[in-house]
Scaffold this active site. Structure first.
Site, PDB file in Angstrom:
ATOM      1  N   GLU A 172       1.494 -25.352   0.357  1.00  0.00           N
ATOM      2  CA  GLU A 172       0.151 -24.771   0.459  1.00  0.00           C
ATOM      3  C   GLU A 172      -0.733 -25.751   1.218  1.00  0.00           C
ATOM      4  O   GLU A 172      -0.895 -26.901   0.812  1.00  0.00           O
ATOM      5  CB  GLU A 172      -0.427 -24.492  -0.929  1.00  0.00           C
ATOM      6  CG  GLU A 172      -1.898 -24.121  -0.937  1.00  0.00           C
ATOM      7  CD  GLU A 172      -2.232 -22.911  -0.065  1.00  0.00           C
ATOM      8  OE1 GLU A 172      -3.069 -23.061   0.848  1.00  0.00           O
ATOM      9  OE2 GLU A 172      -1.633 -21.839  -0.279  1.00  0.00           O
TER      10      GLU A 172
ATOM     11  N   GLY B  78     -17.404  -2.086   3.215  1.00  0.00           N
ATOM     12  CA  GLY B  78     -16.300  -2.108   2.268  1.00  0.00           C
ATOM     13  C   GLY B  78     -16.688  -2.783   0.974  1.00  0.00           C
ATOM     14  O   GLY B  78     -17.847  -3.148   0.756  1.00  0.00           O
TER      15      GLY B  78
ATOM     16  N   CYS C 177     -20.279  -4.740  -0.012  1.00  0.00           N
ATOM     17  CA  CYS C 177     -21.138  -4.134  -1.036  1.00  0.00           C
ATOM     18  C   CYS C 177     -21.273  -5.017  -2.266  1.00  0.00           C
ATOM     19  O   CYS C 177     -22.346  -5.105  -2.871  1.00  0.00           O
ATOM     20  CB  CYS C 177     -20.595  -2.757  -1.416  1.00  0.00           C
ATOM     21  SG  CYS C 177     -20.668  -1.543  -0.070  1.00  0.00           S
TER      22      CYS C 177
ATOM     23  N   HIS D 207     -18.196   7.625 -30.376  1.00  0.00           N
ATOM     24  CA  HIS D 207     -19.610   7.961 -30.186  1.00  0.00           C
ATOM     25  C   HIS D 207     -20.502   6.919 -30.846  1.00  0.00           C
ATOM     26  O   HIS D 207     -20.175   6.422 -31.928  1.00  0.00           O
ATOM     27  CB  HIS D 207     -19.881   9.341 -30.797  1.00  0.00           C
ATOM     28  CG  HIS D 207     -21.283   9.811 -30.606  1.00  0.00           C
ATOM     29  ND1 HIS D 207     -21.750  10.285 -29.394  1.00  0.00           N
ATOM     30  CD2 HIS D 207     -22.330   9.850 -31.471  1.00  0.00           C
ATOM     31  CE1 HIS D 207     -23.020  10.615 -29.531  1.00  0.00           C
ATOM     32  NE2 HIS D 207     -23.391  10.366 -30.776  1.00  0.00           N
TER      33      HIS D 207
END
EC number: 1.8.1.7
Length: 453
Positions: free
Chosen positions: A35, A177, A181, A435
């Site tokens: 990496e 995109g 956004c 609920h």
């Protein structure tokens, strides 16, 4: 059989590459990983994690405003970007350390440098060392796209946002995109005057049409000056910032301009074509259902393949690769019904087909509701939420679920289980509601809003 230095060499230390390397090593394979930047890749260092923490930070002003509506005496205060960035950097260091220690504990050899392919079994590191491998896995991810236009060199891309020394007073964001956004909402919430240009007729192309409209309304309500059907004509550096001219005729100077116009695969300059690996027209590595390239010893996973650019998908591709190559269990990658969330404000969660996609396949029933939830209504906020189910009119199977609401990502993760299992609308109906919640609407909509086809 030829001898190799390692069984597996992974190029790329993002989530997919690290997972594949670690699991293969835990199974007894000799594994090395290279990496050139920080361990953790886009998600941990330049994407999901820091961005979500910025979302949390940017939501505080709205939470304070809501608190006053609920009887709390609170003051606005001010946002300290340097203090936040210091804490953010500390958290990213911690996560990077977890990735690194996980590899080390599994016995993976880590090379903190760039690696390029020499041939189907050979990798050359930046220091000139060559390593041979029985199998090579490319997991180099993607990078932000910077358009070729005059003045573009003065603008930022998404990677740059995490390194700002100070927040700008104003910013123009180009793109519509999810990255554009999300950052529009974040920066507006942190007090930046945000203008957004998008060339299309509505933001978030590819997502459900109703959901896109509601998100756009919510963004405008939270202060984003959103212009659809508009793009950049000219840009040049001037005193006080960057002067721009849009196709809508507007001219203005912004302290910063951000290009969020897509991402491209990280495939340039790593020897892929020289090794015989075929690339697509956007530079993505072409692979089969087992993530294998045209070169039998070379595989690729994650954003570099241009399939579904999501971290959990890359991780699953890495796991399927290990099963296929090291566990003698050929495992194709399942890219069907992958849920996702867009961390806009309001948030969008989605799984399965949009209404637009579903109606091209046959008759569907659309169950949808939009309303002001109890919490917002009491606080006097005009913000609305949306719950939507797309149902096959013949089989009654739920083909798609779309939610625009606070914590929509949390809700869609659970709804995705039912959709992935092939639940029918009647099975949703048979589920008792919780609920009072917003999500209860998913199991209480009885009459379709419309039938198409």
């Amino acid at each position: 059989m030829a001898d190799f230095d390692v069984d597996l060499f992974v190029i790329g230390g993002g989530s997919g590459g690290v997972r594949a390397a670690r699991v293969a090593a835990q199974g007894g394979a000799t594994v090395a990983l290279a990496e050139e930047s920080r361990m953790g890749g886009t998600c941990v260092i330049r994407g999901c994690v820091p961005k979500k923490l910025m979302v949390f930070a940017s939501a505080a002003p709205a939470a304070l405003q809501e608190a006053r509506a609920y009887g709390w005496e609170v003051s606005e205060g001010s946002f300290d970007w340097p203090a936040f960035r210091t804490r953010l950097d500390t958290e990213l260091d911690r996560l990077e350390g977890i990735y690194r220690s996980g590899l080390q504990n599994a016995g993976v050899t880590i090379h903190d440098q760039r690696a390029v392919l020499i041939d189907p079994h050979t990798i050359e590191l930046a220091d000139g060392t060559r390593v041979t491998a029985r199998h090579i896995l490319v997991a180099t991810g993607g990078r932000p796209f910077r358009p070729e236009m005059a003045g573009a060199e003065h603008a930022m891309v998404s990677d740059d946002l995490f390194h700002m020394e100070a927040l700008p007073k104003s910013m123009l964001i180009i793109g519509g995109g999810f990255i554009a956004c999300e950052f529009a909402g974040i920066l507006a919430g942190l007090g930046v005057e945000v203008t957004q240009y998008y060339r299309g007729e509505q933001i978030l192309r590819g997502f459900d049409g109703e959901a896109r409209g509601l998100v756009a309304d919510g963004m405008r309500h939270r202060g984003v000056n959103l212009h659809c059907g508009t793009t950049l004509l000219e840009a040049e550096e001037r005193e006080g910032g960057i002067w721009v001219k849009g196709t809508n005729g507007d001219e203005a100077v912004y302290e910063r301009v951000l290009f969020a116009t897509g991402r491209v695969p990280n495939t340039a300059g790593i020897g892929l074509e020289e090794a015989g690996v075929r690339l697509g027209r956007h530079g993505e590595i072409l692979v089969n259902e087992y993530s294998q390239t045209d070169v039998p010893s070379i595989y690729a996973i994650g954003d570099v393949t241009g399939r579904i650019n999501l971290t959990p998908v890359a991780i699953r591709e890495g796991m399927a690769f290990v099963e296929t190559v090291f566990n003698a269990n050929p495992t194709p990658v399942d890219h069907e019904l992958v849920p996702s969330a867009v961390y806009t404000q309001p948030e969008l969660g989605t799984v399965g087909l949009t209404e637009e996609e579903a109606t091209t396949r046959g008759p569907v029933e659309v169950y949808a509701t939009s309303f002001r939830p109890m919490r917002s209504a009491f606080a006097g906020s005009p913000e609305r939420v949306m719950m939507k189910l797309i149902v096959d009119a013949e089989t009654r199977i739920v083909l798609g679920c779309h939610i625009v609401a606070p914590e929509a990502g949390e809700m869609i993760q659970l709804a995705a289980i039912a959709v992935k299992m092939g639940a029918t609308k009647e099975q949703f109906d048979q589920t008792c509601a919780v609920h009072p919640t917003m999500a209860e609407e998913l199991v209480t909509m009885r009459v379709p809003a419309r039938r198409v086809g």
